[in-house]
Design an enzyme around this catalytic site. Structure first.
Site, PDB file in Angstrom:
ATOM      1  CE  LYS A  46     -34.005  -2.699 -10.449  1.00  0.00           C
ATOM      2  NZ  LYS A  46     -33.626  -2.505 -11.622  1.00  0.00           N
ATOM      3  CB  ILE A 104     -22.496  -5.119  -1.332  1.00  0.00           C
ATOM      4  CG1 ILE A 104     -21.146  -4.718  -1.019  1.00  0.00           C
ATOM      5  CG2 ILE A 104     -23.399  -4.081  -1.973  1.00  0.00           C
ATOM      6  CD1 ILE A 104     -20.084  -4.468  -2.292  1.00  0.00           C
ATOM      7  CB  VAL A 105     -22.032  -3.237   4.375  1.00  0.00           C
ATOM      8  CG1 VAL A 105     -21.930  -1.951   4.896  1.00  0.00           C
ATOM      9  CG2 VAL A 105     -23.381  -4.025   4.509  1.00  0.00           C
ATOM     10  CG  ASP A 106     -19.388   1.003  -0.922  1.00  0.00           C
ATOM     11  OD1 ASP A 106     -18.333   1.106  -0.602  1.00  0.00           O
ATOM     12  OD2 ASP A 106     -19.456   1.024  -2.419  1.00  0.00           O
ATOM     13  N   GLY A 108     -21.877   1.770   4.177  1.00  0.00           N
ATOM     14  CA  GLY A 108     -22.813   1.672   5.357  1.00  0.00           C
ATOM     15  C   GLY A 108     -23.802   2.684   5.439  1.00  0.00           C
ATOM     16  CE  LYS A 134     -16.948  -2.458  -2.959  1.00  0.00           C
ATOM     17  NZ  LYS A 134     -17.148  -0.933  -3.325  1.00  0.00           N
TER      18      LYS A 134
END
Ligand code: PRP
Length: 182
Positions: A46, A104-106, A108, A134
């Site tokens: 989402k 967002i990429v946290d 990955g 991040k």
């Protein structure tokens, strides 16, 4: 700006900063795909729905928007768990110029899973765009368009959630530790 909600620690990216950066990224994408003349944008639900809505409306090139939903089973503050596809695209992407849009990429893990899955469908090209990533030394991932790099803390707003709340805040803020470790 209105006072921060009591569950929020500090403002990280203001509404003005987000809107300015979204405009810049849209201009960059429009320039890059100008000669190609088409773009198939995949928003990852989402989280990406707000960023994608703003970004797509700033593009000056013809584009189609589609969505995929993935979910990380067993996701916690320290681990992103196993990625599962929960909703697939409406159309095949063979020979299309594809841009995956994430909020967002946290770790990955989600984007790596998506790149592997989508590249197997033989698109003409496959690029990635994320509003934030991040700050992690171990993160080795292909990101073609990026809005901001942020500290490794739990963030909410502009699509990002905690237990499905705070997604519609117009800014990005750090969540208090007491909220997610309660
Ligand atoms: C969030 C976000 C990315 C993913 C990034 O989605 O939207 O898809 O986590 O994390 P990673 O880099 O560690 O894989 P989430 O699974 O929380 O679902 P949501 O978008 O429905 O909130």
């Amino acid at each position: 700006m209105a006072k921060l909600h009591k569950d929020l620690q500090r403002l990280l990216i203001s509404e003005e900063a987000i809107q300015g950066r979204v405009q810049e990224i849209a201009e960059e994408i429009s320039r890059d795909y100008d000669e190609i003349g088409s773009l198939y944008i995949i928003g990852i639900l989402k989280g990406a729905f707000i960023f994608l809505a703003d970004l797509a409306r700033e593009l000056s090139i013809p584009h189609v928007v589609d969505f995929m939903a993935v979910s990380s089973y067993g996701k916690t503050a320290s681990s992103s768990g196993e990625v599962r596809l929960v909703m697939d695209l409406r159309e095949p992407i063979t020979d299309k110029h594809v841009l995956v849009v994430e909020d967002i990429v946290d770790s990955g893990q989600t984007l790596n899973y998506l790149l592997k899955t989508l590249s197997g469908r033989k698109p003409a090209s496959l690029k990635t765009c994320a509003l934030v990533r991040k700050e992690r030394e171990s993160l080795d991932i292909q990101l073609d368009y990026l809005g901001f790099t942020i500290p490794d803390v739990w963030v909410v707003g502009y699509g990002l959630d905690f237990a499905d709340t705070y997604r519609t805040l117009p800014y990005i803020a750090e969540l208090k530790k007491t909220v997610y470790s309660a």
